[in-house]
Design a protein around this motif. Structure first.
Motif, PDB file in Angstrom:
ATOM      1  N   ASN A 225       0.791  -1.183  -0.014  1.00  7.73           N
ATOM      2  CA  ASN A 225       0.134  -0.041  -0.030  1.00  7.73           C
ATOM      3  C   ASN A 225       1.016   1.217   0.093  1.00  7.73           C
ATOM      4  O   ASN A 225       0.495   2.402  -0.572  1.00  7.73           O
ATOM      5  N   ASN A 226       1.952   1.189   0.789  1.00  9.99           N
ATOM      6  CA  ASN A 226       2.865   2.375   0.875  1.00  9.99           C
ATOM      7  C   ASN A 226       3.977   1.788   1.578  1.00  9.99           C
ATOM      8  O   ASN A 226       4.382   0.565   1.826  1.00  9.99           O
ATOM      9  N   LEU A 227       5.245   2.706   1.280  1.00 14.66           N
ATOM     10  CA  LEU A 227       6.457   2.484   1.898  1.00 14.66           C
ATOM     11  C   LEU A 227       6.799   3.804   2.766  1.00 14.66           C
ATOM     12  O   LEU A 227       6.525   4.826   2.401  1.00 14.66           O
ATOM     13  N   GLN A 228       7.298   3.386   4.018  1.00 10.29           N
ATOM     14  CA  GLN A 228       7.646   4.675   4.829  1.00 10.29           C
ATOM     15  C   GLN A 228       9.030   4.544   5.209  1.00 10.29           C
ATOM     16  O   GLN A 228       9.734   3.302   5.172  1.00 10.29           O
ATOM     17  N   TRP A 229       9.563   5.918   5.629  1.00 13.82           N
ATOM     18  CA  TRP A 229      11.065   5.689   6.175  1.00 13.82           C
ATOM     19  C   TRP A 229      10.971   6.537   7.235  1.00 13.82           C
ATOM     20  O   TRP A 229      10.298   7.380   7.516  1.00 13.82           O
ATOM     21  N   TYR A 230      11.853   5.867   8.401  1.00 10.61           N
ATOM     22  CA  TYR A 230      11.646   6.329   9.706  1.00 10.61           C
ATOM     23  C   TYR A 230      13.164   6.555  10.097  1.00 10.61           C
ATOM     24  O   TYR A 230      14.433   5.972   9.404  1.00 10.61           O
ATOM     25  N   ARG A 231      13.641   7.113  10.868  1.00 12.69           N
ATOM     26  CA  ARG A 231      15.003   7.372  11.367  1.00 12.69           C
ATOM     27  C   ARG A 231      14.835   7.369  13.030  1.00 12.69           C
ATOM     28  O   ARG A 231      14.007   7.420  13.817  1.00 12.69           O
ATOM     29  N   GLN A 232      16.276   6.762  13.190  1.00 16.46           N
ATOM     30  CA  GLN A 232      16.359   6.437  14.540  1.00 16.46           C
ATOM     31  C   GLN A 232      17.501   6.888  15.255  1.00 16.46           C
ATOM     32  O   GLN A 232      18.763   6.597  14.698  1.00 16.46           O
ATOM     33  N   ASN A 233      17.533   7.951  16.081  1.00 20.05           N
ATOM     34  CA  ASN A 233      18.890   8.258  16.715  1.00 20.05           C
ATOM     35  C   ASN A 233      19.368   7.425  17.871  1.00 20.05           C
ATOM     36  O   ASN A 233      18.263   6.732  18.183  1.00 20.05           O
ATOM     37  N   SER A 234      20.473   7.192  18.014  1.00 24.55           N
ATOM     38  CA  SER A 234      21.175   6.356  19.103  1.00 24.55           C
ATOM     39  C   SER A 234      20.021   6.325  20.361  1.00 24.55           C
ATOM     40  O   SER A 234      20.083   7.279  21.037  1.00 24.55           O
TER      41      SER A 234
END
Lengths: 111, 112
Positions: free
Chosen positions: A30-39
């Protein structure tokens, strides 16, 4: 479910350079998402692209989606040291609400 | 910020003891998820809930159980903790539809 694959696993660049991360998947989405994770922190959503979209922009972020190749890329332009983090793609299959995550790309931006 | 809290944030426990992790949300999101994050594996889904008392297994559910007695709380229980369950556990919520998930700050669990 089938996990997404990301490359590279790690990327080290200088401030001001562009960073490109790639994600591939194997199912219909349906969709593709991008996430960010700081340490040491939780994941933060960056951008979502739907299956009928090919490109999307948000500030210095540009995401592309090629459903025929089942792949997506995240481009961060004019990178900053503060962009240092892990970046994960995640896709929502057409069959439900669950997300399947890739293994992430560790981006280091050197000042 | 979707107002997701996790408790405890850190826990050290011994093999064989029961452990319960709590996720609390203030956004009235229908869906809630528990993931574990380990080096080299990204995030893997343990269990999820699609409504009060409605739960289902994820890809790594063995050794874990969950309960959701009200919309705002989702509990993850390790009935008898093992060293292989040492990990960082993340809770996430989702309002439904094609939208993003919102993540809690994580719980670092060490089983000795």
């Amino acid at each position: 479910s089938q996990q997404g694959e990301e490359d590279p696993q790690a990327l080290s660049i200088q401030e001001g350079e562009n960073a490109t991360m790639n994600c591939s998947y194997k199912t219909s989405i349906n969709n593709l998402q991008w996430y960010r994770q700081n340490s040491g922190r939780g994941l933060v959503h960056l951008i979502l692209i739907r299956s009928n979209e090919r490109e999307k922009h948000s500030g210095r972020l540009r995401v592309t989606l090629d459903t025929s190749k089942k792949s997506s890329s995240l481009l961060i332009t004019a990178s900053r040291a503060a962009d240092t983090a892990s970046y994960f793609c995640a896709f929502q299959e057409t069959s439900g609400s669950r997300l399947t995550f890739g293994e992430g790309t560790q981006l280091t931006v050197n000042p | 910020d979707a107002g997701i809290t996790q408790s405890p944030r850190h826990k050290v426990t011994e093999t064989g003891t029961p452990v319960t992790l709590r996720c609390h949300q203030t956004e009235n999101h229908r869906y809630m998820y528990w993931y574990r994050q380990d080096p080299g594996h990204g995030l893997r889904l343990i269990h999820y809930s699609y409504g009060v008392k409605d739960t289902d297994k994820g890809e790594v559910s063995d050794g874990y159980s969950v309960s959701r007695s009200k919309t705002e709380d989702f509990l993850l229980t390790l009935e008898s903790a093992t060293s292989s369950q040492t990990s960082v556990y993340f809770c996430a919520t989702h309002p439904g539809g094609g939208y993003e998930q919102y993540f809690g700050p994580g719980t670092r669990l060490t089983v000795t």
